[in-house]
Design a protein around this motif. Structure first.
Motif, PDB file in Angstrom:
ATOM      1  N   PRO A 102       0.440   6.401   8.680  1.00 61.13           N
ATOM      2  CA  PRO A 102       0.756   6.427   7.246  1.00 61.13           C
ATOM      3  C   PRO A 102       2.164   5.950   6.918  1.00 61.13           C
ATOM      4  O   PRO A 102       2.407   5.407   5.836  1.00 61.13           O
ATOM      5  CB  PRO A 102       0.576   7.907   6.870  1.00 61.13           C
ATOM      6  N   LEU A 103       3.112   6.177   7.847  1.00 61.33           N
ATOM      7  CA  LEU A 103       4.471   5.696   7.618  1.00 61.33           C
ATOM      8  C   LEU A 103       4.476   4.185   7.444  1.00 61.33           C
ATOM      9  O   LEU A 103       5.055   3.651   6.495  1.00 61.33           O
ATOM     10  CB  LEU A 103       5.385   6.082   8.790  1.00 61.33           C
ATOM     11  N   PHE A 104       3.799   3.510   8.373  1.00 59.62           N
ATOM     12  CA  PHE A 104       3.737   2.054   8.306  1.00 59.62           C
ATOM     13  C   PHE A 104       2.915   1.589   7.102  1.00 59.62           C
ATOM     14  O   PHE A 104       3.207   0.550   6.517  1.00 59.62           O
ATOM     15  CB  PHE A 104       3.142   1.503   9.604  1.00 59.62           C
ATOM     16  N   GLY A 105       1.908   2.380   6.745  1.00 63.14           N
ATOM     17  CA  GLY A 105       1.100   2.026   5.584  1.00 63.14           C
ATOM     18  C   GLY A 105       1.904   2.016   4.301  1.00 63.14           C
ATOM     19  O   GLY A 105       1.746   1.128   3.462  1.00 63.14           O
ATOM     20  N   VAL A 106       2.788   2.992   4.137  1.00 70.83           N
ATOM     21  CA  VAL A 106       3.614   3.046   2.929  1.00 70.83           C
ATOM     22  C   VAL A 106       4.640   1.920   2.925  1.00 70.83           C
ATOM     23  O   VAL A 106       4.900   1.303   1.887  1.00 70.83           O
ATOM     24  CB  VAL A 106       4.291   4.425   2.805  1.00 70.83           C
ATOM     25  N   VAL A 107       5.229   1.640   4.082  1.00 70.94           N
ATOM     26  CA  VAL A 107       6.173   0.516   4.174  1.00 70.94           C
ATOM     27  C   VAL A 107       5.462  -0.790   3.827  1.00 70.94           C
ATOM     28  O   VAL A 107       5.990  -1.631   3.083  1.00 70.94           O
ATOM     29  CB  VAL A 107       6.786   0.442   5.589  1.00 70.94           C
ATOM     30  N   ALA A 108       4.250  -0.963   4.349  1.00 71.65           N
ATOM     31  CA  ALA A 108       3.474  -2.164   4.038  1.00 71.65           C
ATOM     32  C   ALA A 108       3.144  -2.222   2.559  1.00 71.65           C
ATOM     33  O   ALA A 108       3.208  -3.293   1.935  1.00 71.65           O
ATOM     34  CB  ALA A 108       2.192  -2.187   4.867  1.00 71.65           C
ATOM     35  N   GLY A 109       2.788  -1.069   1.982  1.00 72.93           N
ATOM     36  CA  GLY A 109       2.481  -1.038   0.560  1.00 72.93           C
ATOM     37  C   GLY A 109       3.669  -1.446  -0.285  1.00 72.93           C
ATOM     38  O   GLY A 109       3.521  -2.173  -1.283  1.00 72.93           O
ATOM     39  N   ALA A 110       4.857  -0.994   0.113  1.00 71.74           N
ATOM     40  CA  ALA A 110       6.062  -1.379  -0.627  1.00 71.74           C
ATOM     41  C   ALA A 110       6.347  -2.871  -0.470  1.00 71.74           C
ATOM     42  O   ALA A 110       6.693  -3.561  -1.432  1.00 71.74           O
ATOM     43  CB  ALA A 110       7.255  -0.561  -0.135  1.00 71.74           C
ATOM     44  N   ALA A 111       6.167  -3.372   0.757  1.00 70.70           N
ATOM     45  CA  ALA A 111       6.438  -4.798   1.006  1.00 70.70           C
ATOM     46  C   ALA A 111       5.466  -5.695   0.256  1.00 70.70           C
ATOM     47  O   ALA A 111       5.822  -6.803  -0.164  1.00 70.70           O
ATOM     48  CB  ALA A 111       6.350  -5.084   2.508  1.00 70.70           C
ATOM     49  N   ARG A 116       5.946   2.034  -4.478  1.00 70.29           N
ATOM     50  CA  ARG A 116       7.400   1.998  -4.422  1.00 70.29           C
ATOM     51  C   ARG A 116       7.907   2.816  -3.229  1.00 70.29           C
ATOM     52  O   ARG A 116       7.393   3.889  -2.935  1.00 70.29           O
ATOM     53  CB  ARG A 116       7.975   2.557  -5.725  1.00 70.29           C
ATOM     54  N   LEU A 117       8.921   2.292  -2.539  1.00 73.77           N
ATOM     55  CA  LEU A 117       9.522   2.975  -1.397  1.00 73.77           C
ATOM     56  C   LEU A 117      10.665   3.849  -1.902  1.00 73.77           C
ATOM     57  O   LEU A 117      11.735   3.370  -2.243  1.00 73.77           O
ATOM     58  CB  LEU A 117      10.031   1.951  -0.376  1.00 73.77           C
ATOM     59  N   THR A 118      10.438   5.164  -1.969  1.00 78.12           N
ATOM     60  CA  THR A 118      11.411   6.104  -2.518  1.00 78.12           C
ATOM     61  C   THR A 118      12.281   6.707  -1.414  1.00 78.12           C
ATOM     62  O   THR A 118      12.020   6.518  -0.219  1.00 78.12           O
ATOM     63  CB  THR A 118      10.683   7.241  -3.247  1.00 78.12           C
ATOM     64  N   VAL A 123      13.216   9.178   4.093  1.00 76.18           N
ATOM     65  CA  VAL A 123      13.477  10.360   4.921  1.00 76.18           C
ATOM     66  C   VAL A 123      12.285  10.630   5.829  1.00 76.18           C
ATOM     67  O   VAL A 123      12.443  10.976   7.007  1.00 76.18           O
ATOM     68  CB  VAL A 123      13.781  11.586   4.035  1.00 76.18           C
ATOM     69  N   GLY A 124      11.087  10.457   5.287  1.00 71.56           N
ATOM     70  CA  GLY A 124       9.883  10.639   6.084  1.00 71.56           C
ATOM     71  C   GLY A 124       9.825   9.689   7.263  1.00 71.56           C
ATOM     72  O   GLY A 124       9.459  10.084   8.380  1.00 71.56           O
ATOM     73  N   CYS A 125      10.196   8.440   7.031  1.00 71.42           N
ATOM     74  CA  CYS A 125      10.203   7.456   8.127  1.00 71.42           C
ATOM     75  C   CYS A 125      11.176   7.882   9.227  1.00 71.42           C
ATOM     76  O   CYS A 125      10.868   7.783  10.422  1.00 71.42           O
ATOM     77  CB  CYS A 125      10.584   6.080   7.593  1.00 71.42           C
ATOM     78  N   ALA A 126      12.360   8.371   8.822  1.00 72.25           N
ATOM     79  CA  ALA A 126      13.356   8.823   9.799  1.00 72.25           C
ATOM     80  C   ALA A 126      12.825  10.016  10.593  1.00 72.25           C
ATOM     81  O   ALA A 126      12.999  10.098  11.820  1.00 72.25           O
ATOM     82  CB  ALA A 126      14.653   9.186   9.089  1.00 72.25           C
ATOM     83  N   CYS A 127      12.160  10.954   9.901  1.00 71.03           N
ATOM     84  CA  CYS A 127      11.572  12.110  10.586  1.00 71.03           C
ATOM     85  C   CYS A 127      10.498  11.666  11.584  1.00 71.03           C
ATOM     86  O   CYS A 127      10.390  12.216  12.687  1.00 71.03           O
ATOM     87  CB  CYS A 127      10.963  13.074   9.569  1.00 71.03           C
ATOM     88  N   GLY A 279       3.610  13.715   5.704  1.00 66.30           N
ATOM     89  CA  GLY A 279       3.519  14.365   4.411  1.00 66.30           C
ATOM     90  C   GLY A 279       4.553  13.839   3.425  1.00 66.30           C
ATOM     91  O   GLY A 279       4.253  13.621   2.250  1.00 66.30           O
ATOM     92  N   LEU A 280       5.788  13.637   3.886  1.00 65.06           N
ATOM     93  CA  LEU A 280       6.838  13.116   3.012  1.00 65.06           C
ATOM     94  C   LEU A 280       6.539  11.698   2.553  1.00 65.06           C
ATOM     95  O   LEU A 280       6.759  11.336   1.396  1.00 65.06           O
ATOM     96  CB  LEU A 280       8.188  13.144   3.751  1.00 65.06           C
ATOM     97  N   VAL A 281       6.028  10.889   3.458  1.00 58.06           N
ATOM     98  CA  VAL A 281       5.797   9.479   3.147  1.00 58.06           C
ATOM     99  C   VAL A 281       4.660   9.296   2.152  1.00 58.06           C
ATOM    100  O   VAL A 281       4.748   8.478   1.229  1.00 58.06           O
ATOM    101  CB  VAL A 281       5.520   8.694   4.445  1.00 58.06           C
ATOM    102  N   THR A 282       3.597  10.049   2.322  1.00 60.49           N
ATOM    103  CA  THR A 282       2.428   9.841   1.468  1.00 60.49           C
ATOM    104  C   THR A 282       2.336  10.813   0.304  1.00 60.49           C
ATOM    105  O   THR A 282       1.564  10.590  -0.624  1.00 60.49           O
ATOM    106  CB  THR A 282       1.125   9.964   2.288  1.00 60.49           C
TER     107      THR A 282
END
Length: 293
Positions: A102-111, A116-118, A123-127, A279-282
């Motif tokens: 899901p982390l990569f999915g949100v990054v892809a969605g933003a790209a 939007r990448l908030t 923070v979720g990606c870093a975790c 959870g943070l990312v999605t």
């Protein structure tokens, strides 16, 4: 997210969590490439038969290029990479690392302009990255080069799933889920045919490996991909990939139950961070969903 969507995600997580122990059983006997081909070919046969029975047409020729790209991202690359990892690391490790999808999915969605990448997602990606590092350092395996490569293969497979989820969501807006699922696995089998043939001589099939690949191909790949595409028509791509949050719970449980794998206390911080990151990312909160059910 409605309660029926949550229950479908829970079912998908339980089934996909069971796929990691089966990969661990079959990969050493069949090899990463032949195993991936057999799995895709079986799924293509099952889904193709259902398409004929339900009298639904396959996608037309102009759509096969995009569906082939989708098959590479969501089937070919993840299957081969997780199979390779299954030669080295426990099924529970692979299941936990799959939760980074899901982390990569949100990054892809933003790209791709889908979402939007908030700051919360960053923070979720870093975790998530921290959780992967802790899992490798504190788990029962010594973090040598082979383990590191296995972990890297799992993360790359998860990234492929994450980026592919955006294309999968778009495909559901254009195609009916069943014919699209069949086309994706037909394309995947064709892509894998030649590479798999180069290593087929190294196979040494066992009964358990053949049973495992039969279940993986017909059920966890065939039926489950179709169900996943049906679900993705109704919810967002990031919500659909949130099934990856729950896969570690099932993957570790099945690995311990059927393969005798150990889940040590040292793995808890890494698992917790990966799940927190997802959870943070999605923005997915299973407790909130349960309260509404």
């Amino acid at each position: 997210m409605q309660s029926r969507h949550f229950l479908q995600l829970l079912f998908l997580s339980a089934v996909w969590g069971a796929s990691f122990p089966m990969i661990r059983i079959a990969a050493p006997a069949l090899g990463p490439l032949p195993m991936a081909f057999i799995r895709c070919a079986l799924a293509a046969m099952v889904l193709g038969t259902l398409v004929r029975v339900r009298r639904q047409p396959l996608p037309t020729r102009e759509h096969w290029k995009s569906l082939t790209v989708l098959s590479v991202l969501t089937v070919v690359a993840p299957f081969v990479l997780f199979n390779a990892a299954g030669l080295v690391i426990p099924a529970g490790y692979s299941a936990v690392l799959n939760a980074t999808a899901p982390l990569f999915g949100v990054v892809a969605g933003a790209a791709m302009g889908e979402e939007r990448l908030t700051g919360r997602k960053l923070v979720g990606c870093a975790c998530g990255l921290g959780g992967v590092a802790l899992l490798v350092q504190l788990g029962p395996l010594a973090p040598d080069m082979r383990v590191a490569l296995g972990v890297l293969a799992c993360v790359a497979a998860s990234a492929s799933y994450g980026f592919g989820s955006i294309l999968m969501k778009r495909a559901t807006m254009t195609h009916a889920p069943l014919p699209a699922s069949a086309a994706v696995h037909i394309a995947a089998a064709l892509v894998l045919l030649l590479p798999a043939s180069t290593t087929v001589s190294r196979m040494h099939p066992t009964t358990n490996a053949l049973i495992a690949i039969a279940v993986l191909g017909t059920f966890t790949s065939g039926f489950m991909y179709w169900i996943s595409m049906r679900l993705m028509r109704e919810i967002s791509a990031s919500a659909a990939t949130s099934s990856a949050f729950l896969i570690p719970m099932f993957g570790v449980t099945w690995g311990a139950r059927f393969l005798g794998e150990r889940f040590t206390p040292g793995m808890v911080p890494g698992v917790a961070l990966v799940l927190l990151a997802a959870g943070l990312v999605t923005g997915f909160n299973p407790l909130a969903v349960l309260k509404r059910t």
